[in-house]
Design an enzyme around this catalytic site. Structure first.
Site: not given
Ligand code: ATP
Ligand code: MG
Length: 560
Positions: A42, A266, A276
């Protein structure tokens, strides 16, 4: 080299992880000829090391099985997204060493998603609900109590079609209506209790502008986007396990390409935060200098600090693909970069906490040229350094009243100056406040390195820089950003656990003069002080170095 204690280190011999097993089965059964994965960020922040795990996994699988990976910006929320983030995400993925097959945006599919929604309405599987959001939430029930159906649930297909179109055409205000899937208000999985598919948001979108005032929810956008692209293996993190049923339901009812979702744990890492939302707070509230502050767990932060893409890939590989949540010790990541830089970083001398060393019996008019190795284990790889009467050495390498087994300088004691001579400390001076100001030594002319006929045995070797030719630099040293292992899990505001000593700035370090012409991106070992790189703030005449990592693990994690 020092012996390393590795925590959470995986065995070197690799068996297939569970996703690889599934893929191998799908390929050998002929279910798919070629796999297609996606990385779906995102664009609401910079990528962090957790994303690196997901990138290495998605792109790594495609690479291993001769498949492809799409980059898809999951931009269904118009409010939080920004082009700045889109650009930084692309830069970071490229930097990590991966290339995507296609660059897509969920917003590219808004027309198609709208038609999907219409299809579900026509099938009697979606309805427009006028209830306020609080009522919708209250009517959802609880895990032990079924939810309640409301009067809007039985609207006719025609009425739903008309109302949904009106929603799209901007007839209603934010929150006045939603489109919901008509599944089962008593479903054991709460997410299946008539989930919201579309909400009204009169907001400008960074790509579609003001074309839309209704936006699909994650659950109605993600799986459908996967399906539109024919993603074979849609890999996400464990919190999406309960969403899988809905993911499958939409695909089944829409009769579209059957992408499948698989979940892994994760990445969480000690002494940092990894969402984020929290990272944005650190940036906005100026706890750090920006998303690329070297203390941030972002890829741009690690890059600026001097981490290489390969060290991050190695780290992601070592931690493996887990099915249960865990907390990885940040020292494992530090181990990966340290191990790599130990092989590649040119050894140079830099004095961070200087005191003058004067060699009383050395001619002040002479500047002698000496040679020193650029890398250990590579004897032919040498450079010239200069030596004169006055040098800079570290204050910590002198002790007025030496402790037992002190092998460095002390009154009457001898030490070797790296790649130069053995010197004996004759005297020292202090200022009125008792601070050490000068150390006076004599040198042993026969003890010159590579040609030592002195027969003297000294146990200590210290680094130095020629005061006559030294350049100065600012040096930034970093510590953990937080004082506790898992700040997000502590009670209270995570920011109250910020380490006040996470950054130390040394304004006037002395360095070998050739470092003034070092290329951006070059890595050095400042002998005995750690691995360093040039910071982006560096300018000709005003050099700035970042410490990437110390030479040894200075921090003992709790053993559990
Ligand atoms: P955040 O919790 O940091 O805001 P998010 O999951 O909302 O992260 P996205 O931009 O939606 O962030 O993530 C893009 C991809 O990265 C998704 O497939 C998500 O599952 C993966 N991802 C995000 N954080 C992690 C993590 N800590 N470990 C592994 N994969 C991750
Ligand atoms: Mg997300």
């Amino acid at each position: 080299m020092e012996k390393e204690v590795i925590h959470n280190r995986m065995p070197e011999e690799k068996s297939l992880n569970f996703i690889e097993e599934i893929i191998e089965q799908d390929l050998s059964s002929g279910k798919y000829e070629r796999i297609l994965t996606r990385f779906p960020p995102e664009p609401n922040g910079y990528l962090h090391i957790g994303h690196a795990k997901s990138i290495c996994l998605n792109f790594g699988l495609a690479r291993k099985y001769n498949g492809r990976t799409n980059l898809r910006f999951d931009d269904t929320n118009p409010v939080t997204e920004d082009v700045e983030y889109v650009e930084s995400i692309k830069e970071d993925i490229r930097w990590l060493g991966f290339t995507w097959s296609n660059e897509y945006y969920s917003s590219d599919y808004f027309d198609e998603l709208y038609l999907f929604a219409v299809k579900l309405i026509n099938k009697g599987l979606a309805y427009v609900d006028d209830s306020p959001s609080e009522k919708i939430a209250a009517d959802k029930g609880t895990p032990t109590e079924p939810g309640k159906e409301n009067e809007y649930r039985n609207r006719s297909v025609e009425e739903n079609l008309r109302l949904f179109e009106d929603m799209k055409n901007g007839k209603y205000k934010d929150g006045e209506k939603v489109l919901r899937a008509k599944i089962d208000m008593a479903h054991i999985n709460m997410l299946m209790r008539d989930p919201i598919m579309y909400r009204i948001k009169h907001a400008h979108h960074h790509r579609t502008g003001d074309k839309w005032c209704i936006y699909p929810m994650y659950d109605f956008a993600h799986g459908q986007s996967d399906s539109i692209e024919h993603i074979t293996h849609s890999i996400c993190t464990l919190e999406f396990v309960p969403h899988r049923q809905l993911y499958d339901w939409f695909i089944e009812k829409l009769e579209i390409f059957p992408s499948r979702q698989y979940e892994f744990a994760r990445l969480n890492m000690t002494y940092t935060v990894m969402s984020k939302r929290r990272l944005l707070q650190l940036v906005n509230e100026k706890f750090v200098s920006g998303w690329d502050d070297p203390r941030m767990p972002t890829l741009s932060g690690f890059r600026r600090k001097g981490y290489t893409p390969s060290s991050i890939r190695t780290f992601c590989d070592k931690i493996g693909v887990a099915k249960r949540d865990n907390l990885i010790d940040i020292s494992l990541l530090e181990f990966c970069i340290r191990e790599e830089l130990n092989e590649t970083a040119v050894r140079v001398m830099a004095v961070l906490n200087p005191v003058k060393l004067i060699i009383d019996n050395y001619d002040e008019n002479i500047t002698e040229e000496l040679t020193t190795e650029n890398l250990p284990n590579d004897p032919g790889n040498i450079r010239t350094i200069t030596f004169s009467k006055e040098l800079w050495i570290e204050k910590e390498d002198f002790m007025e009243v030496p402790v037992k087994k002190w092998f460095r300088l002390a009154p009457g004691q001898m030490v070797r100056l790296k790649s130069a001579y053995i010197v004996r400390c004759e005297s020292f001076t202090k200022d009125e406040e008792g601070n050490l100001t000068e150390i006076h030594c004599t040198y042993i002319p026969e003890s010159r390195s590579h040609n030592d006929t002195s027969n003297l045995k000294v146990k200590g070797t210290i680094h130095w820089v020629n005061a006559k030719t030294a350049a100065t630099a600012e040096v930034r040293l970093y510590q953990r950003l937080f004082t506790v292992e898992n700040p997000a899990a502590e009670e209270g505001d995570f920011k109250s656990f910020i380490n006040p000593d996470s950054l130390t700035i040394i304004k006037n370090a002395f360095i070998e003069p050739h470092l003034q012409h070092a290329e951006k991106g070059a890595h050095f070992q400042f002998i005995r002080n750690g691995y360093f790189c040039i910071d982006k703030d560096s300018k000709p005449g005003a050099l700035v170095f970042n410490r990437t990592v110390t030479l040894k693990e200075g921090f003992k994690p709790k053993s559990d």
